[in-house]
Enzyme design. Sequence first.
Site, PDB file in Angstrom:
ATOM      1  CG  HIS A  83       8.233   5.349  13.887  1.00 12.99           C
ATOM      2  ND1 HIS A  83       8.758   4.101  14.048  1.00 12.99           N
ATOM      3  CD2 HIS A  83       7.118   5.178  13.118  1.00 12.99           C
ATOM      4  CE1 HIS A  83       7.999   3.203  13.428  1.00 12.99           C
ATOM      5  NE2 HIS A  83       6.987   3.846  12.849  1.00 12.99           N
ATOM      6  CD  GLN A  84       8.095  14.003  11.615  1.00 16.81           C
ATOM      7  OE1 GLN A  84       8.954  14.400  12.376  1.00 16.81           O
ATOM      8  NE2 GLN A  84       7.347  14.832  10.913  1.00 16.81           N
ATOM      9  CD  GLU A 112      11.674   3.127  15.680  1.00 16.35           C
ATOM     10  OE1 GLU A 112      12.173   3.353  14.570  1.00 16.35           O
ATOM     11  OE2 GLU A 112      10.443   3.175  15.894  1.00 16.35           O
ATOM     12  CG  ASP A 169       9.762   8.351  10.123  1.00 17.58           C
ATOM     13  OD1 ASP A 169       9.933   9.376  10.815  1.00 17.58           O
ATOM     14  OD2 ASP A 169       8.731   7.658  10.174  1.00 17.58           O
ATOM     15  CE  LYS A 187      -2.134  -2.023   3.468  1.00 16.47           C
ATOM     16  NZ  LYS A 187      -1.813  -3.427   3.230  1.00 16.47           N
ATOM     17  CB  SER A 242      10.043   0.041   6.052  1.00 18.05           C
ATOM     18  OG  SER A 242       9.123   0.175   5.002  1.00 18.05           O
ATOM     19  NE  ARG A 243       7.982  -1.605  12.235  1.00 14.50           N
ATOM     20  CZ  ARG A 243       7.052  -0.692  11.945  1.00 14.50           C
ATOM     21  NH1 ARG A 243       7.379   0.437  11.327  1.00 14.50           N
ATOM     22  NH2 ARG A 243       5.796  -0.900  12.281  1.00 14.50           N
TER      23      ARG A 243
HETATM   24  P1  NAI Z   1       1.882  -3.853   2.825  1.00 18.36           P
HETATM   25  O1  NAI Z   1       1.692  -5.146   3.541  1.00 18.36           O
HETATM   26  O2  NAI Z   1       0.732  -3.226   2.113  1.00 18.36           O
HETATM   27  O3  NAI Z   1       3.061  -4.012   1.746  1.00 18.36           O
HETATM   28  C1  NAI Z   1       4.300  -4.589   2.021  1.00 18.36           C
HETATM   29  C2  NAI Z   1       4.853  -5.090   0.693  1.00 18.36           C
HETATM   30  O4  NAI Z   1       6.198  -5.514   0.924  1.00 18.36           O
HETATM   31  C3  NAI Z   1       4.089  -6.292   0.138  1.00 18.36           C
HETATM   32  O5  NAI Z   1       3.753  -6.049  -1.223  1.00 18.36           O
HETATM   33  C4  NAI Z   1       5.084  -7.453   0.269  1.00 18.36           C
HETATM   34  O6  NAI Z   1       4.954  -8.414  -0.778  1.00 18.36           O
HETATM   35  C5  NAI Z   1       6.399  -6.709   0.174  1.00 18.36           C
HETATM   36  N1  NAI Z   1       7.547  -7.412   0.709  1.00 18.36           N
HETATM   37  C6  NAI Z   1       7.603  -8.258   1.772  1.00 18.36           C
HETATM   38  N2  NAI Z   1       8.878  -8.659   1.971  1.00 18.36           N
HETATM   39  C7  NAI Z   1       9.620  -8.041   1.008  1.00 18.36           C
HETATM   40  C8  NAI Z   1      11.001  -8.037   0.696  1.00 18.36           C
HETATM   41  N3  NAI Z   1      11.895  -8.744   1.408  1.00 18.36           N
HETATM   42  N4  NAI Z   1      11.418  -7.292  -0.350  1.00 18.36           N
HETATM   43  C9  NAI Z   1      10.542  -6.554  -1.072  1.00 18.36           C
HETATM   44  N5  NAI Z   1       9.228  -6.528  -0.815  1.00 18.36           N
HETATM   45  C10 NAI Z   1       8.778  -7.252   0.217  1.00 18.36           C
HETATM   46  O7  NAI Z   1       2.502  -2.861   3.901  1.00 18.36           O
HETATM   47  P2  NAI Z   1       2.444  -1.270   3.895  1.00 18.36           P
HETATM   48  O8  NAI Z   1       1.184  -0.808   4.528  1.00 18.36           O
HETATM   49  O9  NAI Z   1       2.804  -0.772   2.556  1.00 18.36           O
HETATM   50  O10 NAI Z   1       3.613  -0.939   4.946  1.00 18.36           O
HETATM   51  C11 NAI Z   1       4.976  -1.245   4.664  1.00 18.36           C
HETATM   52  C12 NAI Z   1       5.789  -1.046   5.928  1.00 18.36           C
HETATM   53  O11 NAI Z   1       5.837   0.326   6.252  1.00 18.36           O
HETATM   54  C13 NAI Z   1       5.208  -1.690   7.200  1.00 18.36           C
HETATM   55  O12 NAI Z   1       5.539  -3.062   7.284  1.00 18.36           O
HETATM   56  C14 NAI Z   1       5.864  -0.900   8.283  1.00 18.36           C
HETATM   57  O13 NAI Z   1       7.096  -1.521   8.639  1.00 18.36           O
HETATM   58  C15 NAI Z   1       6.153   0.445   7.629  1.00 18.36           C
HETATM   59  N6  NAI Z   1       5.343   1.520   8.206  1.00 18.36           N
HETATM   60  C16 NAI Z   1       6.002   2.619   8.733  1.00 18.36           C
HETATM   61  C17 NAI Z   1       5.281   3.674   9.273  1.00 18.36           C
HETATM   62  C18 NAI Z   1       5.971   4.898   9.808  1.00 18.36           C
HETATM   63  O14 NAI Z   1       5.310   5.737  10.451  1.00 18.36           O
HETATM   64  N7  NAI Z   1       7.259   5.084   9.581  1.00 18.36           N
HETATM   65  C19 NAI Z   1       3.818   3.620   9.355  1.00 18.36           C
HETATM   66  C20 NAI Z   1       3.234   2.458   8.730  1.00 18.36           C
HETATM   67  C21 NAI Z   1       3.983   1.451   8.199  1.00 18.36           C
END
Ligand code: NAI
Length: 333
Positions: free
Chosen positions: A297-298, A265, A260, A156, A235-236
């Site tokens: 982390h914002q 953290e 971020d 997403k 991401s993380r």
């Molecule tokens: P999502 O589940 O919609 O998409 C994650 C995508 O990563 C999927 O298409 C999956 O197939 C793919 N994926 C999994 N392992 C992979 C790899 N090794 N290499 C490449 N692609 C891979 O998740 P969404 O909502 O897009 O969120 C992604 C990440 O963003 C979350 O897991 C979270 O860690 C981080 N996040 C950070 C926030 C922040 O405030 N900094 C807030 C929300 C999410």
Amino acid sequence: MKILFFSSKPYDSLFFEENNKSYDFELEFWETHLGPHIVDAIKPNVYDAVCVFVNDKLTAPVIAALASKGIKIIALRCAGFNNVDIEAVKAHKLRLCRVPAYSPQAVAEHAIALLLTLNRKTHKAYNRTREQNFSLNGLMGFNLYKKTIGVIGTGKIGAAFCKIMLGFGCKVIAFDPFENQDLKSLGVNYLTFDELIKQADVISLHCPLTEENRYLINASKIAIMKPGVVLINTSRGALIHTKDVIEALKEKKIGGLAIDVYEQEEKLFFKDLSGSIIDDDDIQRLISFSNVLVTGHQAFFTQEALNEIATSTLSSVSALYHQQATSNDTILV
Ligand code: NAI
């Protein structure tokens, strides 16, 4: 129904209290992280659910203690769940929900803000002009137009990020085990991971952290990247091997880094440590580089996202409490 919140901040109570008007649950907010240090302080048989955030530590012993206190539901008010021992949740027959997508645009837009700030140095210009320094020396950036942007993970958030970058006139390449046909039709080209990192001028991470992809960005991978590559991580933290990245910044192999998220953290983020001595040499070294930008982390932190987090969390907790069916993406266990 009583929910105990951990890692609570004033903005959490604001949005949850407002959304709770439709539920009338009892909400109690604790500022501390959830972890072994505090779990014994939870009174037994008072709370039905705990609501936790990204840096709360839900290890097997913590989960066992929660179960022994009569907690039945763990509600993550975030998308990622790498901080939860899922097997322990199952073993203790607890239920676990999360907010899979509260605002992908919020995170994608923050990644863009990091990229633009790092590249065009608007944070430095802001400080300079306040000091009546209108010199441009050291503020030069590069056009994003026609640059190659590598996106790791096109779920997403990654998809939203790709679309914004396409709007900038960039060439967008991506790596994800599951290709997004919509993005392909818009011109995103899927490559292998190694091919992507070889070609990209900018690499942005949008995949979840798993045991398999810990330190995805490490010395051997940095070695095959373009000199001067810009890395963005919203991401993380542990997707990046911090010490390897520091070495690559010192060698000028990495041209810019914006993060971020940070592996250590939980000791730092969401706190005002301005009067403290920080016992973490890696973050101090990172902050000392002029081409590194750190936010705490914002990326998620917009009004729309906070409202959606509260709405979705209370709806899931209510469904689990009343044993009603709800979306599989929301309910993890
Ligand atoms: P999502 O589940 O919609 O998409 C994650 C995508 O990563 C999927 O298409 C999956 O197939 C793919 N994926 C999994 N392992 C992979 C790899 N090794 N290499 C490449 N692609 C891979 O998740 P969404 O909502 O897009 O969120 C992604 C990440 O963003 C979350 O897991 C979270 O860690 C981080 N996040 C950070 C926030 C922040 O405030 N900094 C807030 C929300 C999410």
